[in-house]
Scaffold this active site. Structure first.
Site, PDB file in Angstrom:
ATOM      1  N   CYS A 118     -41.142 -10.916   6.646  1.00 34.02           N
ATOM      2  CA  CYS A 118     -40.715 -11.011   5.253  1.00 34.02           C
ATOM      3  C   CYS A 118     -41.341  -9.956   4.321  1.00 34.02           C
ATOM      4  O   CYS A 118     -42.457  -9.504   4.544  1.00 34.02           O
ATOM      5  CB  CYS A 118     -41.088 -12.378   4.716  1.00 34.02           C
ATOM      6  N   ARG A 177     -37.735  -5.564   5.827  1.00 33.16           N
ATOM      7  CA  ARG A 177     -38.673  -6.470   6.488  1.00 33.16           C
ATOM      8  C   ARG A 177     -38.028  -7.818   6.802  1.00 33.16           C
ATOM      9  O   ARG A 177     -38.597  -8.615   7.553  1.00 33.16           O
ATOM     10  CB  ARG A 177     -39.901  -6.680   5.616  1.00 33.16           C
ATOM     11  N   TRP A 227     -37.251 -13.275   6.582  1.00 31.21           N
ATOM     12  CA  TRP A 227     -36.827 -13.239   7.989  1.00 31.21           C
ATOM     13  C   TRP A 227     -37.242 -14.601   8.528  1.00 31.21           C
ATOM     14  O   TRP A 227     -38.431 -14.888   8.688  1.00 31.21           O
ATOM     15  CB  TRP A 227     -37.529 -12.110   8.727  1.00 31.21           C
ATOM     16  N   ASN A 231     -45.512 -14.561   3.888  1.00 29.40           N
ATOM     17  CA  ASN A 231     -45.114 -13.915   5.142  1.00 29.40           C
ATOM     18  C   ASN A 231     -46.127 -14.354   6.188  1.00 29.40           C
ATOM     19  O   ASN A 231     -47.327 -14.288   5.952  1.00 29.40           O
ATOM     20  CB  ASN A 231     -45.145 -12.392   4.965  1.00 29.40           C
ATOM     21  N   GLY A 232     -45.640 -14.806   7.333  1.00 30.62           N
ATOM     22  CA  GLY A 232     -46.545 -15.267   8.382  1.00 30.62           C
ATOM     23  C   GLY A 232     -46.151 -16.663   8.835  1.00 30.62           C
ATOM     24  O   GLY A 232     -45.022 -17.109   8.570  1.00 30.62           O
ATOM     25  N   GLU A 253     -34.838   3.840  25.545  1.00 30.01           N
ATOM     26  CA  GLU A 253     -34.782   3.881  24.085  1.00 30.01           C
ATOM     27  C   GLU A 253     -33.332   4.008  23.597  1.00 30.01           C
ATOM     28  O   GLU A 253     -32.940   3.384  22.612  1.00 30.01           O
ATOM     29  CB  GLU A 253     -35.658   5.033  23.564  1.00 30.01           C
ATOM     30  N   LYS A 290     -31.451   1.424  21.130  1.00 29.31           N
ATOM     31  CA  LYS A 290     -30.815   1.824  19.868  1.00 29.31           C
ATOM     32  C   LYS A 290     -29.403   1.265  19.804  1.00 29.31           C
ATOM     33  O   LYS A 290     -28.987   0.687  18.811  1.00 29.31           O
ATOM     34  CB  LYS A 290     -30.723   3.352  19.731  1.00 29.31           C
ATOM     35  N   GLU A 318     -29.233  -2.658  19.543  1.00 27.44           N
ATOM     36  CA  GLU A 318     -29.797  -3.187  18.294  1.00 27.44           C
ATOM     37  C   GLU A 318     -28.799  -3.169  17.153  1.00 27.44           C
ATOM     38  O   GLU A 318     -28.755  -4.095  16.350  1.00 27.44           O
ATOM     39  CB  GLU A 318     -30.958  -2.314  17.824  1.00 27.44           C
ATOM     40  N   HIS A 325     -29.940  -0.380  43.904  1.00 24.96           N
ATOM     41  CA  HIS A 325     -30.700  -1.551  44.348  1.00 24.96           C
ATOM     42  C   HIS A 325     -30.220  -2.825  43.669  1.00 24.96           C
ATOM     43  O   HIS A 325     -30.943  -3.819  43.639  1.00 24.96           O
ATOM     44  CB  HIS A 325     -32.197  -1.329  44.099  1.00 24.96           C
ATOM     45  N   LYS A 334     -38.074  -5.065  10.189  1.00 22.61           N
ATOM     46  CA  LYS A 334     -38.729  -3.786  10.470  1.00 22.61           C
ATOM     47  C   LYS A 334     -40.095  -3.958  11.111  1.00 22.61           C
ATOM     48  O   LYS A 334     -40.448  -3.246  12.035  1.00 22.61           O
ATOM     49  CB  LYS A 334     -38.862  -3.009   9.165  1.00 22.61           C
TER      50      LYS A 334
END
Ligand code: F6R
Length: 607
Positions: free
Chosen positions: A2, A27, A74, A100-101, A482, A486, A489, A505, A602
């Site tokens: 947040c 955030r 969030w 936040n937390g 990566e 990307k 996401e 495999h 973020k």
């Protein structure tokens, strides 16, 4: 996660809060709200959704007053909806809290408070804080004879003020877990704040105004002078300044920090989205990263006998590149996901390199704390001056790429890589590598100029497909990982990355007619085996998209992107650029928001 902002001063608080929230919305963005206090009382406005939509519906600017708190959420406890949006308040509506937390003992506290008659109106862990303060103030009032003594109003008021501070302090002392808290109490000309394992900084305005926020970009429009709070600190800010108490409850002085980030760095500068701006500014940000001072890192790493590397997400892929470069120098370093370090570590690590663009990732910080407890020195690689990681590390290498506002990492990934190359080459005295690194930003510029249109065209074609595979080998493999991250996401499409040799495999069974397989296939040592892997995919009907500097390899593809010739080490840095762009343009084709993808935030400050 947040975003938090607080303001006290001569401006209309709602304007400052709205601007600040728009800067930290990355955030968390499933709901937002603010509370503002004026002579007429305290007014709170919040709702589910993105900030701009809530503002369009309710108009935050109608809130009058010079003191306030804002929050973008969030969700952790309770779904995103109006009642779970912050700020949260007590029964009487006199206490407002943004957080936040995670308050880990919220259940026990809620049960206790409900038994005392408190009524809760949300599913959140945060709401207990408001009720705890209310309870504390009620008790103090009951105890204080002067509180109701109308003959001595000024003395009574002073005592009540102290009672408020005591109630806040008592409430905070009951909390277990992690928090950055902002607290506003009706009738008070001050705000309270506290932090424990979640970021919170105080900003000093030019004249009689103070700010606080979860991170620096929120306040860049107003100040570049900050005070960093330590773990366990509590503070009170009024328009003139801040009073801080340390975790031991004693008054504390904290060091000021001046940052050279400018407000423009956190603007879109004419681009539709931050992500595109941040991809295209990489020649500049890389030039800055390449100039990083890595001397402290070289000193720590050169003496290391059992180094390890910890990171999460994109930073973990950068960590794999560091591992690769160290192994080339015969320096063995295990690389761990921050969240897995506790279970997999060998123990006895003497230096742990922690890579985190935000410097606030809880999983990485937990690994760092464990490593430190067991005697390791910590070398941080981060973008954020004053971040928790940089403050807990023994030495920090800053990537210096300016604020990254798009939720997904782009310029911070390549910035991390640039610093990693510089560190590794400086350790081994690889002068040619260092020279190549110096020249790299100009080559990146040329490549970005040439590749944007072909990528746009490819994105149009690819946005109709639903499953994607990325393959490469050697140091190209972290780049494939990566690139897949990307893509998934921000497009929400299925994407997986494999070391190309691993396909046979198992995963090759998923290949069928027209499934896109994107091959990172530079010429050089990786080429012959990559060619075989590309043919294996083609034989199963896959639609090959080949990125290479070598025409013969490109000709194996149904589609291709022409890449510049780069040395093996630089493959991840150059090859990720068109794949960042591909993810971006496909997201636009699909009508999605690349800056604020669903369910993400973020900086991930919960474990
Ligand atoms: C992906 C992304 C995340 C972060 C991860 C670690 O685009 O941004 O995977 O890389 O959450 O974050 P930091 O680097 O801040 O520790």
């Amino acid at each position: 996660m947040c975003g938090i902002i607080g303001y006290i001063g001569h401006r209309r608080a709602s304007e400052v809060l709205l601007h600040g929230l728009s800067q930290v919305e990355y955030r968390g963005y499933d709901s937002a709200g603010m509370v503002v206090s004026s002579g007429k009382g305290m007014r709170l406005l919040k709702d589910a959704g993105k900030l701009r939509d809530i503002h369009a519906k309710h108009d935050f600017l109608k809130l009058e007053g010079g003191i306030g708190l804002g929050h973008t959420r969030w969700a952790t406890h309770g779904p995103p909806c109006e009642r779970n949006a912050h700020p949260h308040s007590d029964c009487a509506g006199n206490v407002a809290v943004v957080h936040n937390g995670i308050i880990e003992n919220h259940r026990a506290l809620r049960t206790e408070l409900m038994a005392r008659g408190h009524k809760f109106s949300s599913d959140t862990d945060t709401e207990v804080v408001a009720h705890l303060i209310e309870e504390g103030m009620k008790k103090k009032k009951e105890k204080s004879p002067s509180a109701s003594d109308s003959r001595r109003p000024s003395e009574g008021a002073a005592r009540i003020n102290d009672a408020v501070l005591d109630a806040v302090r008592a409430a905070i002392s009951r909390l277990e877990g992690t928090y950055a808290l902002g607290i506003l109490i009706a009738g008070e000309n001050r705000l309270f704040l506290a932090r424990r394992h979640a970021p919170l900084i105080i900003g000093k305005g030019k004249k009689e105004e103070m700010f606080f926020a979860s991170d620096i970009p929120a306040l860049l429009g107003y100040t570049r002078d900050f005070i960093l709070l330590n773990e366990g600190d509590m503070a009170q800010v009024d328009a003139k300044g801040a009073t801080i108490w340390g975790a031991d409850g004693k008054p504390a002085v904290r060091s000021p920090l001046h940052v050279d980030w400018t407000p423009q760095m956190a603007q879109k500068n004419g681009h539709d989205y931050f992500m595109l701006k941040e991809i295209l500014e990489q020649p500049l940000t890389l030039a800055s990263a390449v100039s990083a001072d890595v001397a402290e890192g070289v000193r720590l790493m050169s003496g290391a006998v059992r180094p390890a590397i910890v990171a999460c997400g994109t930073s973990y892929y950068a960590a794999l590149v560091l591992q690769y470069l160290l192994h080339k120098q015969k320096k063995v370093a295990n690389t761990y996901l921050g969240s897995e370090y506790a279970y997999w570590r060998t123990g006895g690590e003497d230096v742990v390199v922690a890579i985190s663009q935000s410097g606030e990732t809880a999983d990485t910080l937990a690994a760092v704390r464990l490593a430190k407890k067991e005697g390791a020195k910590v070398l941080a690689i981060t973008n954020v001056v004053g971040s928790t990681l940089s403050r807990e590390a023994d030495a920090t290498l800053y990537i210096g790429v300016g604020p990254e506002v798009g939720v997904v990492a782009t310029k911070t990934f390549t910035g991390q890589l640039a610093v990693i190359y510089k560190l590794a080459y400086s350790m081994s005295g690889n002068r040619a590598g260092l020279d190549e690194l110096e020249a790299m930003p100009a080559s990146v510029q040329k490549m970005l100029d040439e590749i944007q249109e072909p990528v746009k065209h490819l994105a149009k074609l690819m946005s109709k497909r639903r499953n994607f595979f990325f393959i490469s080998r050697g140091v190209g493999w972290p780049c494939a990982l990566e690139a897949a991250l990307k893509l998934k996401e921000i497009t929400y499409l299925h994407a997986e990355a494999y070391a190309a040799g691993e396909l046979k495999h198992g995963p090759i069974s998923m290949l069928e007619e027209k499934v896109p397989v994107i091959a990172i296939a530079p010429s050089g040592s990786l080429a012959p085996k990559m060619e075989s892997n590309i043919r294996e995919c083609k034989a199963r009907g896959a639609s090959m998209i080949v990125l290479s500097d070598d025409k013969t390899i490109r000709d194996e593809g149904e589609h291709w992107l022409v890449m510049p010739k780069v040395s093996d080490d630089f493959v991840p840095l150059f090859y990720i650029l068109p794949l960042q762009l591909l993810a971006y343009y496909m997201t636009l084709e699909l009508g999605r928001d690349p800056d604020q993808p669903r369910n993400l935030a973020k900086s991930v400050t919960v474990e």
